[in-house]
Enzyme design. Sequence first.
Site, PDB file in Angstrom:
ATOM      1  N   HIS A 174       0.846  -1.196   0.000  1.00 52.11           N
ATOM      2  CA  HIS A 174       0.000   0.000   0.000  1.00 52.11           C
ATOM      3  C   HIS A 174       0.879   1.242   0.000  1.00 52.11           C
ATOM      4  O   HIS A 174       2.032   1.197   0.426  1.00 52.11           O
ATOM      5  CB  HIS A 174      -0.959   0.005   1.194  1.00 52.11           C
ATOM      6  N   HIS A 207       0.918   5.275   1.187  1.00 48.14           N
ATOM      7  CA  HIS A 207       0.268   6.309   2.010  1.00 48.14           C
ATOM      8  C   HIS A 207       0.300   7.669   1.314  1.00 48.14           C
ATOM      9  O   HIS A 207       1.298   8.033   0.681  1.00 48.14           O
ATOM     10  CB  HIS A 207       1.020   6.491   3.333  1.00 48.14           C
TER      11      HIS A 207
END
Length: 137
Positions: free
Chosen positions: A99, A101
């Site tokens: 992922h 951010h």
Amino acid sequence: MENCIFCKIANGVIPSATIFENDDVRVIMDINPAAKGHAILLVKKHVANIFELDPDTAGRIFSVVPRVAAAIKKVTGCDGLNILQNNGTAAGQTVFHLHIHFIPRFENDKILMGWKPGSYADGEAAEIAAKIAAEIK
Ligand code: AMP
Ligand code: ZN
């Protein structure tokens, strides 16, 4: 990955506050934000970290990043924005599904994200650079 929470969120099995979705990614609000508007881009295919990500998928994924960053900046009015991507526990990764951010930043917001600038001995940077260069596939 059956027990991976981000697989479930990315693929819509668990509902989320979704900002953006396409064939490759889903971008959602982080549940414990560093700042209001903190979002995370989840890859739909289970990939644990950057070391498992192929360059073609990486290119498609990253093409979404400036679009989301611009929207977050417009809505939050942030002065700056960190794009952060952690790989491995030593680097602060806590969810082992890749992922990215997006952390809106404001002047003097006191969010800690830094390092003490180091230095190299004579020739050391060039030596390390040559070794890394030789390993790029
Ligand atoms: P990292 O430390 O880079 O692995 O980041 C994991 C991030 O995922 C943290 O910022 C968490 O707040 C966030 N997070 C964990 N579970 C959820 C969830 N169910 N929905 C949204 N964000 C989550
Ligand atoms: Zn996963």
